[in-house]
Motif scaffolding. Structure first.
Motif, PDB file in Angstrom:
ATOM      1  N   ILE A 114       0.831  -1.207   0.000  1.00  0.00           N
ATOM      2  CA  ILE A 114       0.000   0.000   0.000  1.00  0.00           C
ATOM      3  C   ILE A 114       0.869   1.263   0.000  1.00  0.00           C
ATOM      4  O   ILE A 114       0.646   2.198  -0.786  1.00  0.00           O
ATOM      5  CB  ILE A 114      -0.948  -0.001   1.210  1.00  0.00           C
ATOM      6  N   LEU A 115       1.877   1.289   0.868  1.00  0.00           N
ATOM      7  CA  LEU A 115       2.732   2.466   0.973  1.00  0.00           C
ATOM      8  C   LEU A 115       3.522   2.718  -0.313  1.00  0.00           C
ATOM      9  O   LEU A 115       3.528   3.829  -0.854  1.00  0.00           O
ATOM     10  CB  LEU A 115       3.697   2.308   2.148  1.00  0.00           C
ATOM     11  N   THR A 167       0.224  -3.987  -4.947  1.00  0.00           N
ATOM     12  CA  THR A 167       0.174  -2.681  -5.625  1.00  0.00           C
ATOM     13  C   THR A 167      -0.588  -2.718  -6.951  1.00  0.00           C
ATOM     14  O   THR A 167      -0.925  -1.654  -7.495  1.00  0.00           O
ATOM     15  CB  THR A 167       1.590  -2.139  -5.914  1.00  0.00           C
ATOM     16  N   LEU A 168      -0.866  -3.907  -7.470  1.00  0.00           N
ATOM     17  CA  LEU A 168      -1.483  -4.026  -8.798  1.00  0.00           C
ATOM     18  C   LEU A 168      -2.727  -3.151  -8.976  1.00  0.00           C
ATOM     19  O   LEU A 168      -2.848  -2.452 -10.001  1.00  0.00           O
ATOM     20  CB  LEU A 168      -1.833  -5.493  -9.079  1.00  0.00           C
ATOM     21  N   SER A 183       2.709  -4.978 -15.507  1.00  0.00           N
ATOM     22  CA  SER A 183       4.164  -4.968 -15.683  1.00  0.00           C
ATOM     23  C   SER A 183       4.903  -4.734 -14.373  1.00  0.00           C
ATOM     24  O   SER A 183       6.107  -4.991 -14.277  1.00  0.00           O
ATOM     25  CB  SER A 183       4.575  -3.898 -16.702  1.00  0.00           C
ATOM     26  N   ILE A 184       4.180  -4.271 -13.348  1.00  0.00           N
ATOM     27  CA  ILE A 184       4.818  -4.066 -12.044  1.00  0.00           C
ATOM     28  C   ILE A 184       5.328  -5.388 -11.487  1.00  0.00           C
ATOM     29  O   ILE A 184       6.275  -5.417 -10.693  1.00  0.00           O
ATOM     30  CB  ILE A 184       3.834  -3.399 -11.048  1.00  0.00           C
ATOM     31  N   ALA A 234       8.938  -9.297  -2.044  1.00  0.00           N
ATOM     32  CA  ALA A 234       8.950  -8.417  -3.217  1.00  0.00           C
ATOM     33  C   ALA A 234       7.821  -8.790  -4.179  1.00  0.00           C
ATOM     34  O   ALA A 234       7.138  -7.916  -4.718  1.00  0.00           O
ATOM     35  CB  ALA A 234      10.299  -8.490  -3.918  1.00  0.00           C
ATOM     36  N   LEU A 235       7.622 -10.082  -4.379  1.00  0.00           N
ATOM     37  CA  LEU A 235       6.539 -10.521  -5.258  1.00  0.00           C
ATOM     38  C   LEU A 235       5.177 -10.185  -4.663  1.00  0.00           C
ATOM     39  O   LEU A 235       4.273  -9.714  -5.360  1.00  0.00           O
ATOM     40  CB  LEU A 235       6.643 -12.032  -5.492  1.00  0.00           C
ATOM     41  N   LEU A 236       5.042 -10.403  -3.354  1.00  0.00           N
ATOM     42  CA  LEU A 236       3.754 -10.176  -2.707  1.00  0.00           C
ATOM     43  C   LEU A 236       3.384  -8.700  -2.649  1.00  0.00           C
ATOM     44  O   LEU A 236       2.245  -8.314  -2.924  1.00  0.00           O
ATOM     45  CB  LEU A 236       3.770 -10.778  -1.295  1.00  0.00           C
ATOM     46  N   TYR A 237       4.359  -7.849  -2.292  1.00  0.00           N
ATOM     47  CA  TYR A 237       3.991  -6.433  -2.185  1.00  0.00           C
ATOM     48  C   TYR A 237       3.713  -5.826  -3.562  1.00  0.00           C
ATOM     49  O   TYR A 237       2.862  -4.932  -3.689  1.00  0.00           O
ATOM     50  CB  TYR A 237       5.021  -5.647  -1.371  1.00  0.00           C
TER      51      TYR A 237
END
Length: 203
Positions: free
Chosen positions: A37-38, A92-93, A101-102, A85-88
């Motif tokens: 979120i941040l 954010t998607l 692409s994120i 890294a994958l989860l955050y």
């Protein structure tokens, strides 16, 4: 007999690092949501800052690899930096201006975080100098990854290129240091009670 014991000791030690429990998984998931979120909200200021040039853009790198260093410091588990890294990035998607692409960027952050944690700490050395080294290595890994997959990113004038490399290494090193202080602060509040195990540090 003593020789067999010496051989088994490191093996058991590594197996204990791989033994994730339910608490570890829940903490990883919760922290992923918070960082997602941040950092997702900060993608918009990042987009605006890109117009100021590549040096300013690369200055953000430490912020986006920070979750990997933080969770590695908190859990001391192989794979934690990669997974967060994958989860955050997944979190954010819905708000990311870059769309799906994120997740590609997330893979790059995941690789950078996990490789640098493995090399810098070996999942055991988490004192401040080791965390600083981990951050520094994270910057190097990111530069190497981008040089391999996005070589056009470095088609810059020499002074600008030097500036990009320097700001990336400074930003990532500060990220490793900040992760240590954030982890300690969170532990003092009780949020990460029982996860930051300093007794496992080898000096």
């Amino acid at each position: 007999m003593s020789r067999q014991t010496d051989v088994r000791q490191p093996v058991r030690s590594w197996l204990s690092l791989l033994a994730w429990n339910t608490r570890d998984i829940l903490i990883l998931a919760a922290i992923s949501v918070v960082f997602g979120i941040l950092l997702g909200a900060l993608l918009y200021p990042y987009m605006l800052s890109v117009v100021l040039g590549p040096i300013v853009a690369w200055a953000w790198i430490g912020l986006y690899i920070l979750p990997g260093f933080f969770i590695a410091y908190a859990l001391r588990r192989p794979g934690a930096a990669f997974l967060i890294a994958l989860l955050y990035c997944f979190v954010t998607l819905p708000i990311s201006p870059y769309g799906p692409s994120i997740m590609i960027t997330g893979i790059l952050y995941a690789c950078s975080g996990e490789i640098s944690v493995a090399l810098g700490t070996r999942y055991r050395h988490f004192d401040l100098p080791w965390m600083a080294l981990t951050g520094f290595l994270g910057g190097i890994v990111m530069l190497i990854i981008y040089a391999i997959f996005y070589p056009s990113s470095f088609q810059l004038a020499l002074p600008v290129l030097i500036g990009v490399i320097a700001i990336t290494l400074v930003s990532s090193t500060l990220s490793g240091i900040l992760a240590r202080y954030l982890g300690d602060a969170a532990a003092r509040t009780g949020v990460l009670a029982g996860t930051i195990r300093r007794e496992q540090d080898e000096i």
